[in-house]
Design an enzyme around this catalytic site. Structure first.
Site, PDB file in Angstrom:
ATOM      1  N   LYS A   1       0.842  -1.202   0.000  1.00 50.25           N
ATOM      2  CA  LYS A   1       0.000   0.000   0.000  1.00 50.25           C
ATOM      3  C   LYS A   1       0.876   1.250   0.000  1.00 50.25           C
ATOM      4  O   LYS A   1       2.031   1.221   0.461  1.00 50.25           O
ATOM      5  CB  LYS A   1      -0.948   0.036   1.202  1.00 50.25           C
ATOM      6  CG  LYS A   1      -0.292   0.053   2.595  1.00 50.25           C
ATOM      7  CD  LYS A   1       0.121   1.420   3.112  1.00 50.25           C
ATOM      8  CE  LYS A   1       0.815   1.343   4.455  1.00 50.25           C
ATOM      9  NZ  LYS A   1       1.611   2.519   4.812  1.00 50.25           N
TER      10      LYS A   1
ATOM     11  N   PRO B   1       9.358  -3.940  -0.089  1.00 46.83           N
ATOM     12  CA  PRO B   1      10.530  -3.692   0.761  1.00 46.83           C
ATOM     13  C   PRO B   1      10.222  -3.837   2.245  1.00 46.83           C
ATOM     14  O   PRO B   1       9.106  -3.538   2.673  1.00 46.83           O
ATOM     15  CB  PRO B   1      10.934  -2.250   0.424  1.00 46.83           C
ATOM     16  CG  PRO B   1       9.807  -1.659  -0.331  1.00 46.83           C
ATOM     17  CD  PRO B   1       8.988  -2.780  -0.895  1.00 46.83           C
TER      18      PRO B   1
ATOM     19  N   ALA C   1       3.801  -1.420   4.312  1.00 46.53           N
ATOM     20  CA  ALA C   1       3.045  -2.447   5.032  1.00 46.53           C
ATOM     21  C   ALA C   1       3.278  -3.861   4.507  1.00 46.53           C
ATOM     22  O   ALA C   1       2.351  -4.664   4.413  1.00 46.53           O
ATOM     23  CB  ALA C   1       1.555  -2.109   5.040  1.00 46.53           C
TER      24      ALA C   1
ATOM     25  N   GLY D   1       4.890  -6.384   5.959  1.00 45.49           N
ATOM     26  CA  GLY D   1       4.622  -7.394   6.983  1.00 45.49           C
ATOM     27  C   GLY D   1       3.131  -7.622   7.126  1.00 45.49           C
ATOM     28  O   GLY D   1       2.662  -8.766   7.235  1.00 45.49           O
ATOM     29  N   SER D   2       2.379  -6.545   7.105  1.00 46.24           N
ATOM     30  CA  SER D   2       0.921  -6.656   7.216  1.00 46.24           C
ATOM     31  C   SER D   2       0.350  -7.377   5.989  1.00 46.24           C
ATOM     32  O   SER D   2      -0.599  -8.158   6.099  1.00 46.24           O
ATOM     33  CB  SER D   2       0.281  -5.261   7.302  1.00 46.24           C
ATOM     34  OG  SER D   2       0.799  -4.576   8.412  1.00 46.24           O
ATOM     35  N   ALA D   3       0.941  -7.124   4.821  1.00 43.34           N
ATOM     36  CA  ALA D   3       0.496  -7.812   3.600  1.00 43.34           C
ATOM     37  C   ALA D   3       0.694  -9.317   3.760  1.00 43.34           C
ATOM     38  O   ALA D   3      -0.205 -10.112   3.437  1.00 43.34           O
ATOM     39  CB  ALA D   3       1.273  -7.297   2.394  1.00 43.34           C
TER      40      ALA D   3
ATOM     41  N   ASP E   1      -2.638  -2.292   9.717  1.00 44.91           N
ATOM     42  CA  ASP E   1      -2.691  -2.280   8.249  1.00 44.91           C
ATOM     43  C   ASP E   1      -3.181  -3.607   7.652  1.00 44.91           C
ATOM     44  O   ASP E   1      -3.355  -3.705   6.438  1.00 44.91           O
ATOM     45  CB  ASP E   1      -1.297  -1.984   7.665  1.00 44.91           C
ATOM     46  CG  ASP E   1      -0.843  -0.560   7.971  1.00 44.91           C
ATOM     47  OD1 ASP E   1      -1.701   0.289   8.283  1.00 44.91           O
ATOM     48  OD2 ASP E   1       0.379  -0.305   7.888  1.00 44.91           O
TER      49      ASP E   1
HETATM   50  P1  ATP Z   1       4.517  -0.549   9.115  1.00 46.68           P
HETATM   51  O1  ATP Z   1       3.443  -1.534   8.721  1.00 46.68           O
HETATM   52  O2  ATP Z   1       4.837  -0.561  10.577  1.00 46.68           O
HETATM   53  O3  ATP Z   1       4.398   0.794   8.479  1.00 46.68           O
HETATM   54  P2  ATP Z   1       6.570  -1.036   7.229  1.00 46.68           P
HETATM   55  O4  ATP Z   1       5.649  -1.127   6.091  1.00 46.68           O
HETATM   56  O5  ATP Z   1       7.455   0.164   7.266  1.00 46.68           O
HETATM   57  O6  ATP Z   1       5.830  -1.188   8.583  1.00 46.68           O
HETATM   58  P3  ATP Z   1       7.229  -3.831   7.274  1.00 46.68           P
HETATM   59  O7  ATP Z   1       7.985  -4.366   6.106  1.00 46.68           O
HETATM   60  O8  ATP Z   1       5.819  -4.176   7.403  1.00 46.68           O
HETATM   61  O9  ATP Z   1       7.488  -2.273   7.296  1.00 46.68           O
HETATM   62  O10 ATP Z   1       8.031  -4.344   8.555  1.00 46.68           O
HETATM   63  C1  ATP Z   1       8.165  -3.725   9.762  1.00 46.68           C
HETATM   64  C2  ATP Z   1       8.964  -4.680  10.673  1.00 46.68           C
HETATM   65  O11 ATP Z   1       8.183  -5.835  10.931  1.00 46.68           O
HETATM   66  C3  ATP Z   1      10.256  -5.206  10.037  1.00 46.68           C
HETATM   67  O12 ATP Z   1      11.358  -4.472  10.469  1.00 46.68           O
HETATM   68  C4  ATP Z   1      10.354  -6.654  10.464  1.00 46.68           C
HETATM   69  O13 ATP Z   1      11.283  -6.823  11.509  1.00 46.68           O
HETATM   70  C5  ATP Z   1       8.979  -7.007  11.027  1.00 46.68           C
HETATM   71  N1  ATP Z   1       8.328  -8.099  10.261  1.00 46.68           N
HETATM   72  C6  ATP Z   1       7.710  -9.150  10.789  1.00 46.68           C
HETATM   73  N2  ATP Z   1       7.207  -9.949   9.838  1.00 46.68           N
HETATM   74  C7  ATP Z   1       7.511  -9.402   8.663  1.00 46.68           C
HETATM   75  C8  ATP Z   1       7.253  -9.781   7.304  1.00 46.68           C
HETATM   76  N3  ATP Z   1       6.588 -10.893   6.980  1.00 46.68           N
HETATM   77  N4  ATP Z   1       7.691  -8.943   6.339  1.00 46.68           N
HETATM   78  C9  ATP Z   1       8.349  -7.799   6.663  1.00 46.68           C
HETATM   79  N5  ATP Z   1       8.638  -7.426   7.917  1.00 46.68           N
HETATM   80  C10 ATP Z   1       8.219  -8.202   8.924  1.00 46.68           C
END
Ligand code: ATP
Length: 309
Positions: A19, A105, A111, A113-115, A147
């Protein structure tokens, strides 16, 4: 007579989008979380989650891709936690072997991790043949992260509360973007801490009527005029080169640039698909190999099944 399927051969594959935030307004803290008013758009950059039936009731995760080493393959992975939560709530002893092919990335403000959690919820619900409707999956998702419900829903949506209370937004046409994704992520909690230092008493967040009108207009220039992210200054404090990146928009021919979530990904809005090709080339020339650039479009659907048993 139909041949019995070996459960170990059962595979479900789900594709789930990243997103960007077209607008992000950050308000006061309530119960430890900032109240947000945001507009999410799901864009055509995806992680794929593959779920294979496992006999022993265990969850295992393998993450593949350029940034796989940045993510744990244990209970710290949101995908692992999604499978665990679903199993607990539905009261079974099913196992799953998850493989995540990551293109979103890590810690990029998109998001990812949320995905993966959203993709895992859908994949496991199908693999384990659970009787859950989309609303129930979204409620479970909200327990894993604000998210996650949007990862399931996709499209363009307004998020309030912690960003997890979703209402679909009326949009017309397709928006074209070029994403600049820095090689090093930014910590979301750190960016919010910096925001709090800069602005201890933010006003109540709201999505402006101008933004709503721009979303339903077909003119990209209308949308460009209302893109906004309250976390921009905080993220630029922590990563000063982000300010220069955001300023590049007119020079590379983009209509406007906006930070996605807590960054460091910057989304450049362009007029159309042809402009995206030009802007992509110019950005690559400006930024070199440190920053990965990708052309994407939105809105796209949320988590969707690519393969079922
Ligand atoms: P946010 O949703 O908090 O804005 P973001 O989009 O910036 O986060 P994400 O890639 O979702 O970043 O990851 C945030 C942190 O979550 C990472 O530093 C990682 O340690 C942890 N994490 C746990 N599971 C996952 C996953 N499946 N993919 C990515 N990161 C993950």
């Amino acid at each position: 007579m139909t041949e019995a399927v070996d459960p170990a051969e059962e595979v479900v594959r789900v594709r789930v989008p990243a997103k960007i935030n077209l607008a992000l307004r950050v308000g006061p803290v309530e119960d430890g979380y900032h109240r947000l008013a945001t507009v999410f758009q799901a864009v055509s950059l995806y992680d794929d989650v593959t779920a294979r039936w496992q006999r022993d009731g265990e969850t295992t995760v393998i993450t593949r891709g350029r940034e796989a080493h940045l993510v744990g393959n244990d209970h710290t992975n949101l995908a692992w936690r999604a499978a665990d939560l679903l199993r607990q709530r539905c009261g079974g002893d099913w196992g799953v072997a998850l493989t995540i092919d990551k293109s979103i990335p890590v810690a990029g403000g998109m998001a990812g991790g949320s995905a993966d959690a959203a993709g895992t919820l859908l994949a496991c619900a199908v693999l384990w043949d659970l009787d859950l409707d989309p609303g129930e999956l979204r409620e479970l998702g909200a327990e894993l992260g604000a998210d996650v419900p949007f990862g399931l829903a996709g499209g363009t949506a307004i998020g309030t509360g912690r960003g997890d209370v979703l209402a679909p937004a009326l949009t017309r046409g397709t928006s074209h973007w070029v994403l600049a994704m820095a090689g090093r992520g930014l910590s979301t909690p750190e960016v919010f801490r910096r925001f709090d230092e800069r602005q201890p008493e933010p006003p109540e967040p709201e999505v402006s009527p101008e933004l709503m009108a721009a979303l339903s207009s077909r003119r990209p220039a209308d949308l460009a005029a209302v893109l906004h992210n309250d976390l921009t200054d905080a993220a630029c404090d922590l990563r000063p080169e982000l300010a220069e990146l955001l300023d590049l928009a007119p020079r590379v021919g983009a209509l406007r640039a906006v930070l996605s979530g807590s960054g460091p990904t910057v989304a450049f809005l362009v007029a159309d698909e042809a402009a995206a090709v030009d802007v992509h080339l110019r950005l690559k020339a400006e930024l070199g190999s440190e920053v990965e650039c990708r052309r994407v479009h939105g809105p796209v659907p949320g988590a969707r099944l690519l393969q079922t048993p």
